[in-house]
Write a protein that holds these residues in place. Structure first.
Motif, mmCIF file in Angstrom:
data_model
loop_
_atom_site.group_PDB
_atom_site.id
_atom_site.type_symbol
_atom_site.label_atom_id
_atom_site.label_comp_id
_atom_site.label_asym_id
_atom_site.label_seq_id
_atom_site.Cartn_x
_atom_site.Cartn_y
_atom_site.Cartn_z
ATOM 1 N N SER A 158 -2.031 6.996 7.945
ATOM 2 C CA SER A 158 -2.216 7.989 6.893
ATOM 3 C C SER A 158 -2.924 7.358 5.697
ATOM 4 O O SER A 158 -2.900 6.139 5.508
ATOM 5 C CB SER A 158 -0.868 8.568 6.470
ATOM 6 O OG SER A 158 -0.078 7.581 5.827
ATOM 7 N N ASP A 172 0.861 -1.179 0.000
ATOM 8 C CA ASP A 172 0.000 0.000 0.000
ATOM 9 C C ASP A 172 0.898 1.231 0.000
ATOM 10 O O ASP A 172 1.860 1.304 0.775
ATOM 11 C CB ASP A 172 -0.897 0.023 1.244
ATOM 12 C CG ASP A 172 -1.940 -1.090 1.237
ATOM 13 O OD1 ASP A 172 -2.137 -1.715 0.179
ATOM 14 O OD2 ASP A 172 -2.542 -1.341 2.299
ATOM 15 N N HIS A 182 3.630 -1.352 5.563
ATOM 16 C CA HIS A 182 2.782 -1.114 4.387
ATOM 17 C C HIS A 182 2.966 -2.206 3.341
ATOM 18 O O HIS A 182 2.182 -2.295 2.393
ATOM 19 C CB HIS A 182 3.114 0.242 3.764
ATOM 20 C CG HIS A 182 4.581 0.456 3.560
ATOM 21 N ND1 HIS A 182 5.400 0.963 4.560
ATOM 22 C CD2 HIS A 182 5.394 0.212 2.506
ATOM 23 C CE1 HIS A 182 6.641 1.030 4.099
ATOM 24 N NE2 HIS A 182 6.663 0.578 2.866
ATOM 25 N N GLY A 205 -5.224 0.170 -2.271
ATOM 26 C CA GLY A 205 -4.755 -0.773 -1.275
ATOM 27 C C GLY A 205 -5.013 -2.205 -1.736
ATOM 28 O O GLY A 205 -5.970 -2.477 -2.467
ATOM 29 N N VAL A 224 -4.111 5.699 2.299
ATOM 30 C CA VAL A 224 -3.508 4.915 1.229
ATOM 31 C C VAL A 224 -3.910 5.565 -0.087
ATOM 32 O O VAL A 224 -5.092 5.701 -0.385
ATOM 33 C CB VAL A 224 -3.973 3.442 1.267
ATOM 34 C CG1 VAL A 224 -3.393 2.662 0.094
ATOM 35 C CG2 VAL A 224 -3.582 2.792 2.586
ATOM 36 N N HIS A 252 1.262 4.838 1.004
ATOM 37 C CA HIS A 252 0.658 5.787 1.942
ATOM 38 C C HIS A 252 1.086 7.218 1.647
ATOM 39 O O HIS A 252 2.151 7.464 1.059
ATOM 40 C CB HIS A 252 1.066 5.445 3.380
ATOM 41 C CG HIS A 252 0.381 4.245 3.948
ATOM 42 N ND1 HIS A 252 -0.730 4.339 4.748
ATOM 43 C CD2 HIS A 252 0.649 2.915 3.824
ATOM 44 C CE1 HIS A 252 -1.117 3.124 5.117
ATOM 45 N NE2 HIS A 252 -0.293 2.243 4.563
#
Length: 354
Positions: free
Chosen positions: A267, A257, A298, A350, A269, A259
């Motif tokens: 935070s 992902d 992530h 995501g 995505v 961010h």
């Protein structure tokens, strides 16, 4: 791959390696390091003599871009690890010419005056717009690599604070603007960005250190060497919520992902990244990939010990990525398995594991 009955192959770089003969490789080169047009032509001829690669090209169209090894390891614009300026540009011009001669490219990509227009766009109706990038020809020099040297480094923010503030570009201003315009103007369900490296932050974990205490180390050849440029791109993509980057270079599969702030897991995505592994080039042991994944929450998936490719299936409702792997790249076999599968939905950035 040919047995998958693919619509096309998206190849994101390092089609050849310019090195000379190197021990213990899956496939061996038969000549010294490439530096001239004849050298590069002969190297493509060697690779294309591989019967499985011939079958792969015959099976479906290929959409290609380059990374560094089509010219020289970790080069940036007019600078390589060992050469720069006019000397290197002559080598780069030869490599570009051989690339155009041996790859499925159109006349519009034909090199001229030592340059080559490689970034371009493809459209599949309302399903996807594909933006193929060139992250070598226009990039700024690596941050915190000495000016009298070239190539990449693993750098630490404590000794290289300029990494976090440098406005240097991986793509160059003109290509950045072209990409922003294409993404923002797209009406397709997905924007696919084909680029060479890994875009997600990859904090290097210290060997033997607890996962909660990773080193502050980053590799400056990937987007980690250009975090301000990465933030610019992600800020634009966040408005669309449908960007999926497809990368390579690192000889491993990473699903991540992307961010707004990689230091803050809460935070937003803004996009999704799929990095495919190498076909035959080796990588680091899986225990290292596991440490990297722990240091970078992530990252939803990290697989470095098996070679393979990533199969993408998409329509206007979803994109599904299957990490396809084989057990041993040194054995000619036809048994392929799926290590993991992830789904991405339009307007919901995501990766969701299936």
């Amino acid at each position: 791959m040919a047995q998958e009955e693919l619509d096309c192959v998206l190849f994101v770089g390092d089609y050849i390696y310019e090195y000379g003969m190197t021990p213990n490789r899956t496939r061996q080169h038969n000549s010294p390091t490439c530096t001239t047009l004849d050298d590069y032509r002969a190297r493509y001829a060697l690779y294309k003599s591989d019967p499985d690669l011939q079958i792969g090209h015959a099976a479906c169209p290929w959409i290609v871009t380059w990374d560094d090894h089509e010219v020289a390891n970790d080069y940036a614009r007019d600078r390589s690890e060992s050469d720069r300026g006019a000397g290197f540009l002559a080598r780069r011009e030869a490599a570009y010419r051989a690339y155009w001669e041996h790859q499925p490219l159109r006349r519009a990509q034909m090199p001229s005056n030592g340059q080559m227009q490689l970034y371009r766009r493809y459209q599949w109706g309302q399903t996807a717009d594909l933006h193929m990038l060139d992250a070598r020809q226009y990039r700024d020099y690596h941050v915190c690599t000495p000016h009298d040297q070239g190539g990449s480094r693993t750098i630490f923010d404590k000794s290289c604070p300029e990494r976090l503030i440098s406005s240097g570009s991986l793509l160059g201003a003109k290509q950045e603007a072209w990409l922003d315009e294409g993404v923002l103007g797209s009406t397709a369900a997905f924007n696919i960005v084909g680029q060479q490296s890994i875009m997600a932050q990859m904090r290097m974990a210290s060997r033997g250190a607890p996962a909660s205490q990773p080193e502050e180390a980053f590799w400056n050849d990937s987007w980690d060497g250009y975090p301000v440029a990465r933030k610019r791109a992600l800020s634009t993509w966040g408005a669309k919520k449908n960007v999926v980057t497809v990368g390579g270079d690192v000889h491993a599969t990473y699903i991540s992902d992307l961010h707004a702030d990689f230091e803050d897991a809460s935070s937003p995505v803004l996009a999704t990244e799929i990095v495919g592994t190498s076909i035959s080039s080796p990588s680091w042991p899986q225990v290292v990939a596991d440490r990297v994944a722990r240091a970078n929450p992530h990252m939803k998936f990290a697989k470095s010990d098996l070679r393979g490719y990533t199969l993408l299936e998409m329509d206007t409702k979803q994109l599904v990525a299957h990490a396809r792997v084989i057990d041993n790249a040194r054995v000619r076999e036809r048994v392929v398995s799926t290590a993991a599968s992830f789904r991405v939905e339009p307007s919901r950035p995501g990766a969701q594991k299936i």
